[in-house]
Design a protein around this motif. Structure first.
Motif, PDB file in Angstrom:
ATOM      1  N   GLN A 106       1.041  -1.114  -0.044  1.00  0.00           N
ATOM      2  CA  GLN A 106      -0.160   0.025   0.109  1.00  0.00           C
ATOM      3  C   GLN A 106       0.765   1.360  -0.170  1.00  0.00           C
ATOM      4  O   GLN A 106       0.470   2.263  -0.583  1.00  0.00           O
ATOM      5  CB  GLN A 106      -0.957  -0.026   1.332  1.00  0.00           C
ATOM      6  N   ARG A 118      -5.173   3.269  -3.266  1.00  0.00           N
ATOM      7  CA  ARG A 118      -4.949   2.394  -2.283  1.00  0.00           C
ATOM      8  C   ARG A 118      -6.144   1.794  -1.784  1.00  0.00           C
ATOM      9  O   ARG A 118      -7.450   2.278  -2.114  1.00  0.00           O
ATOM     10  CB  ARG A 118      -4.294   3.153  -1.152  1.00  0.00           C
ATOM     11  N   SER A 124      -6.445   1.319   4.246  1.00  0.00           N
ATOM     12  CA  SER A 124      -5.096   1.041   4.451  1.00  0.00           C
ATOM     13  C   SER A 124      -4.534   2.272   5.425  1.00  0.00           C
ATOM     14  O   SER A 124      -3.348   2.279   6.038  1.00  0.00           O
ATOM     15  CB  SER A 124      -4.423   0.975   3.246  1.00  0.00           C
TER      16      SER A 124
END
Length: 432
Positions: free
Chosen positions: A343, A363, A367
């Motif tokens: 990520q 992403r 995250s």
């Protein structure tokens, strides 16, 4: 007879000690009970069984009632409080320009506490010295003692904790806060009554620095929340809010002081907005500080103010070949979550470009959780971001900041928040 009595006392003492030891072991086992084999990078999810800490229906009801106190219009009305606190801090920093290193953290602590009190109850505590130092000390002690009680030690026993020195100090600090906020509630009620302020949108969202969280709670929730519930909400807002802001500001300034290229880009953005002037920071100015916000967000990725949160699973969840059963409380390690390499490439590197719009869109939405997520997310997210952006604008327009510590000597300490254990030691040089 004497011997029998002594033996009885000794036996009772042994039984109490054994009971306490067994309780300690049971508490510890409950604390460390986890599912270790759940797949995933660095074991982000550690599980233990527990009961939900607060009735959900009650929590949802109270969350709905306090939300208007954090309405965007209310937060925008606090800009004058942010500016006042920032300018006061800047006055205090003047003595350190072009001199030896100094610990900036006490100054940030005073700023964060003064601002949150001003926004919550409309009081500039630094002008009321008889309360200020005592309340700030009490807030620090309450945060530390609350964290200690969350660990599986003898202090998790209410009766033992109340009898201990820590317990007596905890109660003394609570009593001090309660007395202060009870007085604030009485004064605010009297002011609202004298000024005939009613529960209307124009009154609640008027552009006035007295438009504080306490006022909003009293106007919106008359007869729905008791004075004690209102007091407790405001008290929690202040104690938790100032601590998270302090941690975030400390880590952001540390990282800026270590990355001069990033600091220069922030300064150039400030110049493009203010053109060399030292004018007050307005809400419109804050909206233009896109790169500075990226810096704050990246600092919160590396050093999330609250590094761990707990969430209860409401229904069975499959993770790989494993099933996490409903009723389990999940301990989400945000500190490690933010270092997930798929990520955030090169996750240990400080890189504000991680928060360019296109990278955010690419992403996973969960995250990055510096303020948690979902219905129990941090209600003060927009408040603290605006507060930090305002102060950093003042500091970085006037001073170049140099961090004299390393990551290791900063010694992150886990309390209620993740904060520097050895202060924030910097040198500042006034810009030409």
């Amino acid at each position: 007879m004497k011997m029998n009595f002594s033996a009885t006392v000794l036996l009772a003492a042994v039984i109490i000690l054994l009971t306490w030891l067994v309780s300690m072991v049971i508490n510890w086992l409950r604390f460390v009970r986890r599912v270790n084999d759940i797949p995933g990078p660095r074991g982000y999810f550690k599980l233990r069984f527990s009961s939900i800490p607060k009735d959900r229906t009650q929590w949802e009801s109270q969350r709905t009632l306090i939300t208007p106190a954090f309405h965007i219009k209310v937060i925008e009305s606090h800009q004058e409080v942010f500016v006042r606190g920032s300018e006061l801090l800047m006055t205090k920093l003047q003595q350190h320009a072009r001199k030896d290193e100094f610990n900036m953290m006490p100054y940030l602590m005073n700023f964060a506490f003064d601002v949150i009190c001003g926004a919550a109850i409309g009081v500039n505590l630094q002008e009321r010295e008889e309360f200020y130092s005592e309340l700030l000390t009490a807030a620090n002690e309450l945060n530390d003692l609350t964290f200690k009680r969350s660990l599986p030690t003898w202090q998790s026993w209410n009766i033992l904790f109340k009898l201990s020195a820590d317990g007596r100090r905890f109660q003394r600090n609570i009593d001090m806060f309660n007395a202060f906020f009870d007085k604030a509630i009485r004064e605010m009620k009297s002011e609202l009554s004298c000024n005939n302020i009613s529960n209307t949108e124009n009154d609640i969202f008027r552009n006035n620095t007295k438009n504080v969280a306490l006022q909003s709670l009293l106007l919106q929730n008359e007869g729905m929340l008791s004075d004690k519930e209102i007091r407790d909400h405001v008290k929690t807002t202040i104690i938790a809010g100032y601590e998270t802001t302090l941690a975030s500001l400390s880590w952001t300034l540390f990282l800026l002081g270590k990355h001069k290229d990033v600091q220069l880009k922030v300064y150039e953005e400030q110049q493009s907005i203010f053109h060399g002037s030292d004018k007050h920071v307005s809400t419109e100015d804050v909206k233009k500080m896109k790169y500075l916000k990226q810096v704050i967000e990246e600092a919160a990725r590396l050093y999330p103010p609250v590094p761990v949160v707990l969430r209860q699973i409401e229904e069975d969840v499959s993770i790989g070949d494993y099933v996490v059963p409903a009723g389990v409380v999940v301990n989400i390690n945000i500190y490690h979550l933010h270092r997930c390499a798929d990520q955030f490439p090169d996750p240990e590197i400080f890189n504000p470009d991680n928060f360019l719009p296109e990278r955010i869109d690419a992403r996973h939405p969960f995250s990055y959780l510096p303020f948690s997520a979902g219905p129990r997310n941090c209600i003060g997210k927009r408040f603290t971001l605006k507060e930090q952006t305002t102060l950093l604008s003042y500091i970085l327009r006037k001073y170049e900041v140099h961090s004299t510590q390393t990551k290791e000597t900063m010694a992150p300490v886990r309390s209620i928040t993740l904060r520097p254990g050895n202060g924030l030691w910097v040198k500042i040089r006034q810009r030409d």
